[in-house]
Design a protein around this motif. Structure first.
Motif, PDB file in Angstrom:
ATOM      1  N   LEU A   8      10.084  49.353 -34.238  1.00 55.54           N
ATOM      2  CA  LEU A   8      10.072  50.901 -33.929  1.00 55.54           C
ATOM      3  C   LEU A   8      10.158  50.901 -32.539  1.00 55.54           C
ATOM      4  N   VAL A   9      11.167  51.744 -32.042  1.00 52.72           N
ATOM      5  CA  VAL A   9      11.436  51.894 -30.628  1.00 52.72           C
ATOM      6  C   VAL A   9      11.996  53.233 -30.281  1.00 52.72           C
ATOM      7  N   SER A  10      11.681  53.659 -29.178  1.00 51.57           N
ATOM      8  CA  SER A  10      12.275  54.953 -28.653  1.00 51.57           C
ATOM      9  C   SER A  10      13.772  54.833 -28.717  1.00 51.57           C
ATOM     10  N   GLU A  11      14.673  55.819 -28.681  1.00 43.21           N
ATOM     11  CA  GLU A  11      16.007  55.997 -28.810  1.00 43.21           C
ATOM     12  C   GLU A  11      16.336  55.342 -27.384  1.00 43.21           C
ATOM     13  N   LYS A  12      16.024  55.650 -26.166  1.00 47.08           N
ATOM     14  CA  LYS A  12      16.327  54.622 -25.087  1.00 47.08           C
ATOM     15  C   LYS A  12      16.233  53.220 -25.103  1.00 47.08           C
ATOM     16  N   THR A  13      14.988  52.890 -25.777  1.00 47.00           N
ATOM     17  CA  THR A  13      14.600  51.330 -25.757  1.00 47.00           C
ATOM     18  C   THR A  13      15.644  50.733 -26.480  1.00 47.00           C
ATOM     19  N   SER A  14      15.923  51.673 -27.872  1.00 51.61           N
ATOM     20  CA  SER A  14      17.089  50.993 -28.905  1.00 51.61           C
ATOM     21  C   SER A  14      18.353  50.397 -27.957  1.00 51.61           C
ATOM     22  N   LYS A  15      18.648  51.168 -27.059  1.00 53.13           N
ATOM     23  CA  LYS A  15      20.041  51.004 -26.314  1.00 53.13           C
ATOM     24  C   LYS A  15      19.703  49.831 -25.478  1.00 53.13           C
ATOM     25  N   ARG A  16      18.733  49.893 -24.870  1.00 50.43           N
ATOM     26  CA  ARG A  16      18.341  48.671 -24.047  1.00 50.43           C
ATOM     27  C   ARG A  16      18.180  47.157 -24.547  1.00 50.43           C
ATOM     28  N   LEU A  17      17.484  47.420 -25.937  1.00 47.42           N
ATOM     29  CA  LEU A  17      17.046  46.007 -26.478  1.00 47.42           C
ATOM     30  C   LEU A  17      18.297  45.589 -27.504  1.00 47.42           C
ATOM     31  N   THR A  18      19.337  46.311 -27.504  1.00 45.69           N
ATOM     32  CA  THR A  18      20.609  45.807 -28.611  1.00 45.69           C
ATOM     33  C   THR A  18      21.803  45.344 -27.500  1.00 45.69           C
ATOM     34  N   VAL A  19      21.872  45.639 -26.527  1.00 41.24           N
ATOM     35  CA  VAL A  19      23.107  45.283 -25.498  1.00 41.24           C
ATOM     36  C   VAL A  19      22.749  44.138 -24.940  1.00 41.24           C
ATOM     37  N   PRO A  20      23.483  43.203 -25.223  1.00 46.09           N
ATOM     38  CA  PRO A  20      23.277  41.879 -24.236  1.00 46.09           C
ATOM     39  C   PRO A  20      23.371  41.954 -22.758  1.00 46.09           C
ATOM     40  N   ALA A  21      24.283  42.891 -22.195  1.00 44.16           N
ATOM     41  CA  ALA A  21      24.383  42.709 -20.902  1.00 44.16           C
ATOM     42  C   ALA A  21      23.126  43.424 -20.124  1.00 44.16           C
ATOM     43  N   ILE A  22      22.389  44.353 -21.057  1.00 40.03           N
ATOM     44  CA  ILE A  22      21.445  45.258 -20.464  1.00 40.03           C
ATOM     45  C   ILE A  22      20.081  44.366 -20.651  1.00 40.03           C
ATOM     46  N   ILE A  23      20.135  43.618 -21.687  1.00 37.73           N
ATOM     47  CA  ILE A  23      18.969  42.262 -21.825  1.00 37.73           C
ATOM     48  C   ILE A  23      19.162  41.272 -20.743  1.00 37.73           C
ATOM     49  N   GLU A  24      20.093  40.817 -20.525  1.00 37.60           N
ATOM     50  CA  GLU A  24      20.433  40.024 -19.464  1.00 37.60           C
ATOM     51  C   GLU A  24      19.871  40.453 -17.949  1.00 37.60           C
ATOM     52  N   LYS A  25      19.946  41.881 -17.558  1.00 39.00           N
ATOM     53  CA  LYS A  25      19.459  42.308 -16.635  1.00 39.00           C
ATOM     54  C   LYS A  25      17.975  42.602 -16.514  1.00 39.00           C
ATOM     55  N   LEU A  26      17.331  42.788 -17.937  1.00 34.81           N
ATOM     56  CA  LEU A  26      15.963  42.626 -18.070  1.00 34.81           C
ATOM     57  C   LEU A  26      15.280  41.472 -17.721  1.00 34.81           C
ATOM     58  N   VAL A  27      16.005  40.466 -18.289  1.00 36.27           N
ATOM     59  CA  VAL A  27      15.419  39.080 -18.188  1.00 36.27           C
ATOM     60  C   VAL A  27      15.383  38.702 -16.603  1.00 36.27           C
ATOM     61  N   GLU A  28      16.475  38.718 -16.003  1.00 34.12           N
ATOM     62  CA  GLU A  28      16.685  38.506 -14.566  1.00 34.12           C
ATOM     63  C   GLU A  28      15.527  39.317 -13.818  1.00 34.12           C
ATOM     64  N   GLY A  29      15.352  40.612 -14.060  1.00 32.26           N
ATOM     65  CA  GLY A  29      14.116  41.100 -13.558  1.00 32.26           C
ATOM     66  C   GLY A  29      12.794  40.617 -13.627  1.00 32.26           C
ATOM     67  N   GLY A  30      12.575  40.204 -14.798  1.00 33.24           N
ATOM     68  CA  GLY A  30      11.390  39.462 -15.122  1.00 33.24           C
ATOM     69  C   GLY A  30      11.263  37.962 -14.467  1.00 33.24           C
ATOM     70  N   LYS A  31      12.427  37.516 -14.300  1.00 31.85           N
ATOM     71  CA  LYS A  31      12.380  36.081 -13.893  1.00 31.85           C
ATOM     72  C   LYS A  31      12.078  36.221 -12.182  1.00 31.85           C
ATOM     73  N   GLN A  32      12.486  37.360 -11.625  1.00 33.41           N
ATOM     74  CA  GLN A  32      12.345  37.530 -10.227  1.00 33.41           C
ATOM     75  C   GLN A  32      10.906  37.959  -9.939  1.00 33.41           C
ATOM     76  N   THR A  33      10.441  38.852 -10.788  1.00 27.67           N
ATOM     77  CA  THR A  33       9.106  39.566 -10.826  1.00 27.67           C
ATOM     78  C   THR A  33       8.022  38.299 -10.889  1.00 27.67           C
TER      79      THR A  33
END
Length: 173
Positions: A94-119
């Motif tokens: 169960l996610v917000s609408e904005k989260t659903s768009k971020r957690l289903t699109v591979p290109a956005i997920i890749e950016k989230l992963v890169e941000g986590g690796k850097q942080t």
């Protein structure tokens, strides 16, 4: 096998310290338990094993876990969601609408992963798309049975897609 600390917060709310990056107290996941169980936030892909161990050690069966509810898309809050879908096949994310768009699109997920690796400087961080999900919004209520519910509040701030959860019987948010 990991040592996973579990604490009872109230009659229906539990905390599982998943020791992200080997640091006790750095990341915790909450469980709300009625007839069914909701997992609030997920930790990262690296903490899923600890989380599952903690859940099962509480005597909760895989079938009792009905909902996986990340508060927002950052890897330390939602990175484990798709992996938990594999562990708890009857559970719905169960996610917000904005989260659903971020957690289903591979290109956005890749950016989230890169941000986590850097942080966090952790090259083992991974995420994959969620599959079995529903969108929740401000004012929605998730019924866990036995008089236990979780109310959804939209609380953008830390992240534009952030939602918070309120369990009225314990007044836990």
């Amino acid at each position: 096998m990991w040592f996973t600390k579990t604490s009872k917060i109230s009659e229906n709310v539990y905390l599982i310290d998943v020791n992200m990056n080997g640091k006790p107290g750095s990341t915790s996941v909450f469980l709300v338990k009625g007839e069914r169980v909701a997992v609030l936030d997920t930790g990262s892909n690296n903490t899923v094993g600890k989380l599952v161990e903690g859940i099962l050690n509480m005597g909760i069966s895989r079938d009792e876990v009905a909902y996986i509810m990340p508060s927002h898309c950052h890897f330390d809050h939602a990175g484990g969601a798709a992996y938990l879908e594999d562990e708890f096949p009857n559970a719905k994310v169960l996610v917000s609408e904005k989260t659903s768009k971020r957690l289903t699109v591979p290109a956005i997920i890749e950016k989230l992963v890169e941000g986590g690796k850097q942080t966090f400087g952790d090259p083992s961080i991974e995420m994959k798309p969620i599959k079995n999900f529903d969108v929740v919004m401000e004012g929605d209520s998730v019924d866990l049975g036995n008089g236990v519910e979780i109310r959804v509040l939209e609380t953008a701030g830390h992240s534009r897609d952030h939602i918070s959860f309120y369990e009225p019987s314990s007044r836990f948010m």
